[in-house]
Write a protein that holds these residues in place. Structure first.
Motif, short mmCIF file in Angstrom:
data_model
loop_
_atom_site.label_atom_id
_atom_site.label_comp_id
_atom_site.label_asym_id
_atom_site.label_seq_id
_atom_site.Cartn_x
_atom_site.Cartn_y
_atom_site.Cartn_z
N TYR A 21 32.58 37.14 41.27
CA TYR A 21 32.05 36.34 42.38
C TYR A 21 30.70 36.90 42.81
O TYR A 21 30.53 38.13 42.86
CB TYR A 21 33.03 36.35 43.56
CG TYR A 21 34.30 35.63 43.21
CD1 TYR A 21 34.47 34.29 43.53
CD2 TYR A 21 35.31 36.27 42.49
CE1 TYR A 21 35.63 33.62 43.17
CE2 TYR A 21 36.47 35.60 42.12
CZ TYR A 21 36.61 34.27 42.47
OH TYR A 21 37.76 33.60 42.10
N GLY A 45 47.18 36.75 44.86
CA GLY A 45 46.91 36.13 43.56
C GLY A 45 45.64 36.76 43.00
O GLY A 45 44.78 36.07 42.44
N ASP A 66 49.81 40.39 43.40
CA ASP A 66 49.98 39.41 42.33
C ASP A 66 51.38 39.59 41.73
O ASP A 66 51.87 40.72 41.64
CB ASP A 66 48.92 39.64 41.24
CG ASP A 66 48.71 38.43 40.34
OD1 ASP A 66 47.69 37.73 40.53
OD2 ASP A 66 49.57 38.18 39.47
N ALA A 112 41.97 33.27 45.77
CA ALA A 112 40.88 32.79 44.93
C ALA A 112 41.43 32.24 43.61
O ALA A 112 42.11 32.95 42.87
CB ALA A 112 39.90 33.93 44.65
N ARG A 113 41.12 30.98 43.34
CA ARG A 113 41.55 30.29 42.11
C ARG A 113 43.05 30.41 41.90
O ARG A 113 43.52 30.51 40.76
CB ARG A 113 40.85 30.89 40.88
CG ARG A 113 39.36 30.70 40.87
CD ARG A 113 38.74 31.10 39.56
NE ARG A 113 38.48 32.52 39.47
CZ ARG A 113 37.61 33.06 38.61
NH1 ARG A 113 36.96 32.29 37.78
NH2 ARG A 113 37.42 34.36 38.57
C1 LIG Z 1 43.58 31.99 37.89
S1 LIG Z 1 44.21 33.58 38.39
C2 LIG Z 1 43.08 34.03 39.72
C3 LIG Z 1 42.81 35.50 39.77
C4 LIG Z 1 41.72 35.94 40.75
N1 LIG Z 1 42.09 35.66 42.12
C5 LIG Z 1 40.39 35.32 40.44
O1 LIG Z 1 39.81 34.69 41.30
O2 LIG Z 1 39.91 35.51 39.31
C6 LIG Z 1 45.67 33.11 39.28
C7 LIG Z 1 46.53 34.30 39.66
O3 LIG Z 1 47.54 33.85 40.56
C8 LIG Z 1 48.72 34.56 40.28
N2 LIG Z 1 49.86 33.82 40.79
C9 LIG Z 1 50.59 32.85 40.18
N3 LIG Z 1 51.57 32.42 40.98
C10 LIG Z 1 51.46 33.12 42.14
C11 LIG Z 1 52.20 33.13 43.34
N4 LIG Z 1 53.23 32.30 43.53
N5 LIG Z 1 51.84 33.99 44.32
C12 LIG Z 1 50.77 34.81 44.14
N6 LIG Z 1 50.03 34.84 43.01
C13 LIG Z 1 50.37 34.01 42.02
C14 LIG Z 1 48.72 34.70 38.78
O4 LIG Z 1 49.58 35.74 38.33
C15 LIG Z 1 47.25 34.95 38.49
O5 LIG Z 1 46.97 36.33 38.44
#
Ligand SMILES: C[S@@+](CC[C@H](N)C(=O)[O-])C[C@H]1O[C@@H](n2cnc3c(N)ncnc32)[C@H](O)[C@@H]1O
Length: 259
Positions: A21, A45, A66, A112-113
């Motif tokens: 970012y 996440g 995460d 984020a994402r």
């Molecule tokens: C697309 S990645 C985003 C990672 C980071 N925040 C970024 O911006 O690059 C999505 C992340 O959300 C996590 N995730 C999936 N389900 C989730 C949940 N129910 N609660 C928290 N995190 C979760 C996944 O394991 C993954 O690491």
């Protein structure tokens, strides 16, 4: 508890090929929640820590949380910042943090994402009692998925990846306007003051970065076999080459809810 979508090799592609970012995005978060060196931020996440890392420079401590151990392990390898902690857990575990943050000790929660993986209405309610006055929750994007963008090379890429997967690619990962409006309405309904900020930047990608980005978005079971990857890369190269340079205009959207 794990999210198989991000396990194994995918976590490696994520760490190597998903961009971080820009500092301006963290400036916006710092301004939205008046972050100081006394504050703690929860990056829910957090994945391999792309946002966690830039947050460490702007606040006292950051906790990356995460449910996928492989993503947390990569996040740990990717930074030596002394003010980062990591927690194995999902959105549904946030309430369990109340003995730690129950008296409004948390300055912000960033998602984020990742909100499209969560029960956002329940999360917004669970987070609110943990926040200090003026703190809040931020829903952050970092551009749209490569395969959805509305320019020539992403369209060519989309054809190659759809043919490989045998299905059209539609997932917006929560970056589309309808999802953003839904999240904003849910924040408001949960009692937050809602604001929206945007940071824009441009980047140019190599074919290897594009393929790595695509692999980082596949579940491990759908990755091409090792010996099939050169041919996959060649197909992507042939499809996008006529549209070089492979530019991308990125909009980082920061949807904030302040307590
Ligand atoms: C697309 S990645 C985003 C990672 C980071 N925040 C970024 O911006 O690059 C999505 C992340 O959300 C996590 N995730 C999936 N389900 C989730 C949940 N129910 N609660 C928290 N995190 C979760 C996944 O394991 C993954 O690491």
């Amino acid at each position: 508890m794990t999210t198989p979508a991000f396990g194994g090799e995918v976590s490696e592609f994520y760490q190597r090929f998903r961009r971080g970012y820009p500092p301006e995005a963290v400036d916006e978060l710092a301004a939205a929640f008046t972050l100081t060196r006394d504050d703690v931020v929860l990056d829910l996440g957090c994945g391999t820590g792309q946002l966690t890392r830039v947050l460490t420079a702007r606040t006292g401590a950051v906790l990356g949380m995460d449910p996928e151990p492989a993503m947390l392990a990569r996040a740990r390898q990717a930074t030596s910042a002394p003010n980062v902690g990591r927690l194995l857990g999902a959105d549904t575990d946030v309430s369990a943090l109340s003995p730690l943050f129950g008296h409004g000790r948390l300055a912000a929660v960033t998602v984020a994402r990742a909100l499209h993986w969560m029960d956002h209405e329940r999360l917004f309610s669970a987070v609110r009692p943990l926040l200090r006055p003026g703190g809040g929750i931020a829903v952050v994007t970092n551009g749209e998925p490569l395969w959805l963008q509305d320019t020539a090379w992403p369209a060519a890429l989309r054809d190659v990846v759809s043919a490989y997967l045998g299905t059209p690619l539609r997932s917006t990962c929560g970056t589309d306007t309808a999802s953003q409006e839904r999240y904003a309405a849910a924040l408001s309904a949960a009692g937050y003051a809602v604001d929206q900020r945007v940071v824009e930047y441009a980047t140019t990608l190599t074919v290897e970065e594009i393929v790595g980005g695509v692999f980082s978005a596949m579940s491990p079971g759908r990755l091409p076999a090792l010996d099939a990857r050169p041919a996959f890369t060649d197909r992507v190269r042939a499809a996008v080459a006529p549209h070089a340079p492979l530019r991308e205009a990125v909009r980082v959207r920061l949807l904030t809810g302040t307590r």
